[in-house]
Design an enzyme around this catalytic site. Structure first.
Site, short mmCIF file in Angstrom:
data_model
loop_
_atom_site.label_atom_id
_atom_site.label_comp_id
_atom_site.label_asym_id
_atom_site.label_seq_id
_atom_site.Cartn_x
_atom_site.Cartn_y
_atom_site.Cartn_z
N GLU A 18 1.49 26.96 -2.73
CA GLU A 18 1.44 27.45 -2.30
C GLU A 18 1.79 29.10 -0.98
O GLU A 18 2.20 29.65 -1.08
CB GLU A 18 3.17 27.93 -2.36
CG GLU A 18 3.89 26.86 -2.95
CD GLU A 18 5.06 26.42 -3.79
OE1 GLU A 18 6.27 27.54 -2.95
OE2 GLU A 18 4.87 26.76 -4.62
N SER A 144 8.58 23.87 -3.77
CA SER A 144 8.28 23.74 -2.08
C SER A 144 8.30 21.94 -1.69
O SER A 144 7.34 21.98 -1.19
CB SER A 144 7.21 24.58 -1.37
OG SER A 144 7.08 25.90 -0.67
N TYR A 214 8.17 24.03 6.41
CA TYR A 214 7.32 25.03 6.83
C TYR A 214 6.56 25.36 8.66
O TYR A 214 6.34 25.50 8.59
CB TYR A 214 5.64 25.47 5.95
CG TYR A 214 6.30 25.79 4.76
CD1 TYR A 214 7.97 27.16 4.49
CD2 TYR A 214 6.18 25.33 3.59
CE1 TYR A 214 7.99 27.25 3.46
CE2 TYR A 214 7.20 25.69 2.37
CZ TYR A 214 8.35 27.37 2.70
OH TYR A 214 8.42 27.31 1.30
N ARG A 253 17.77 30.65 -4.70
CA ARG A 253 17.59 29.32 -3.61
C ARG A 253 18.28 28.03 -4.69
O ARG A 253 17.68 27.17 -4.77
CB ARG A 253 16.94 29.14 -2.84
CG ARG A 253 17.89 28.32 -1.49
CD ARG A 253 16.81 28.34 -0.38
NE ARG A 253 16.17 27.35 -0.80
CZ ARG A 253 14.70 26.86 -1.06
NH1 ARG A 253 13.89 28.41 -0.83
NH2 ARG A 253 14.75 26.38 -1.67
N ASP A 255 19.02 24.00 -4.58
CA ASP A 255 19.10 22.93 -3.81
C ASP A 255 20.09 22.02 -4.48
O ASP A 255 19.42 21.64 -5.35
CB ASP A 255 17.35 22.78 -3.93
CG ASP A 255 16.48 23.72 -2.85
OD1 ASP A 255 16.64 24.22 -1.99
OD2 ASP A 255 15.15 24.03 -3.30
N GLU A 271 17.11 21.95 -8.08
CA GLU A 271 16.53 22.89 -9.01
C GLU A 271 17.06 24.32 -8.71
O GLU A 271 17.76 24.52 -7.23
CB GLU A 271 15.22 22.52 -8.23
CG GLU A 271 14.78 22.62 -7.19
CD GLU A 271 13.27 22.75 -7.04
OE1 GLU A 271 12.68 22.79 -7.31
OE2 GLU A 271 12.79 22.04 -5.89
N ASN A 273 15.06 27.96 -6.93
CA ASN A 273 13.98 28.60 -6.76
C ASN A 273 14.10 30.17 -6.80
O ASN A 273 15.14 30.74 -6.10
CB ASN A 273 14.01 28.49 -5.55
CG ASN A 273 12.64 28.55 -4.85
OD1 ASN A 273 12.28 30.09 -4.98
ND2 ASN A 273 11.93 27.85 -3.95
N GLY A 277 10.97 31.88 0.03
CA GLY A 277 10.06 31.49 1.03
C GLY A 277 10.90 33.12 1.56
O GLY A 277 12.52 32.84 2.12
#
Length: 319
Positions: A18, A144, A214, A253, A255, A271, A273, A277
């Site tokens: 990443e 990611s 991205y 964050r 998900d 998950e 995070n 990002g």
């Protein structure tokens, strides 16, 4: 919220898969801080990172690294030993949250709904399916959506999965196998003690993989998501509870996958995070903006929590 002028080291880059995302996140953070008058030292992490941090002597480190070793507790442990104040989650939380199986062990006993499944050796999946198809294979400790494969009955991986077919089984010794949850991709950001909004992610093709995350134009972000109030509130409640149970700091964050044919019973956390990002396409800045917080304010809010949690919050101006 108003911060004193600070000297901030922005730690970015590194050598994980990443790295490009981290460089974009870090540069965005650095420019935002400079726009607020802070002194910024950009550090593209290499093996001499401890020396470079020691020489910089910042008031606080903004950790903009993604993946290992910047998100798995390694860098956090180093900065703890150095006595540095840094943003985002600490060592123990980072160790648990980067590992999807450890995250389940920490959250599921507290009633957080997560998919079942198990960790399997890659040699096993070349002999037989570890779960009934369709199922998902993913690395245990990557972010990611790196290395994710969805194995379907009609897929072209073979049955069983062939060794010479491109997939994460060629890059990792073991993978997490989980049942595939049909439906919709949802995500919720948490800042401090507040869950923000729910965003639905609609990839133009395939699933929400690294490129879809991205590359501009490959995924539609619906923010706030057009979902029932019950589901939106459940996402926010689960995101905040998970953030607190894991001991996350700054921002995280969560998900989710939601099978909209099953109502609330179809909602599963995938998950958490701990260092989401901060790029122009990233979800936390997007949700913060929708709640009236611009990007520099978001960056300062993350730093403010790090300073508040430090043994001695920095009071001096920029060095």
């Amino acid at each position: 919220m108003s911060l004193p002028l600070l000297h901030v080291a922005v730690l970015m880059g590194g050598w994980s898969s990443e790295r490009p995302v981290s460089l974009m996140s870090g540069e965005g953070v650095a420019k935002a801080l400079e726009s607020k008058g802070h002194k910024v030292t950009r550090i593209d992490m290499d093996r001499d990172v401890a020396l470079r941090l020691s020489e910089a002597r910042p008031d606080v480190v903004f950790n903009a690294l993604h993946g290992t070793p910047g998100e798995d507790g390694t860098v956090q442990g180093m900065m703890d030993l150095m006595g540095l104040t840094y943003t985002h989650s600490g060592l123990a939380t980072s160790v648990i949250a980067i590992d999807k199986e450890l995250t389940k062990q920490a959250l599921v006993p507290h009633g957080i709904p997560m998919p079942g499944g198990r960790v399997v050796k890659c040699a096993e999946i070349h002999e037989r399916d570890p779960l009934p198809r369709p199922y998902v294979l993913k690395p245990v400790n990557e972010g990611s959506s790196v290395g994710v494969a969805i194995v379907t009955p009609e897929g072209n991986y073979g049955n069983p999965i062939a060794r010479d077919v491109t997939g994460p089984w060629q890059e990792f010794d073991e993978l997490l196998a989980e049942p595939y949850i049909r439906g919709r991709e949802l995500t919720t950001a948490v800042i401090g003690d507040r869950a923000l909004l729910v965003t639905e992610l609609k990839p133009k093709s395939g699933f929400y993989d690294f490129d879809s995350k991205y590359t501009d134009g490959l995924t539609e972000h619906v923010c706030p998501a057009e979902i029932p109030d019950e589901i939106a509130q459940a996402c926010k409640d689960l995101a905040l509870r998970s953030h607190q149970l894991l001991g996350c700091k700054g921002t995280s964050r969560a998900d989710f996958r939601w099978d909209d044919t099953q109502g609330i019973e179809g909602l599963f956390l995938l998950e958490v995070n701990t260092q989401p990002g901060m790029t122009p396409l990233s979800l936390v800045p997007e949700q913060a903006r929708a709640c009236g917080m611009d990007y520099p304010e978001l960056v300062e809010a993350i730093i403010a929590e790090a300073l508040a949690d430090a043994p001695k919050a920095t009071k001096a101006g920029a060095k």
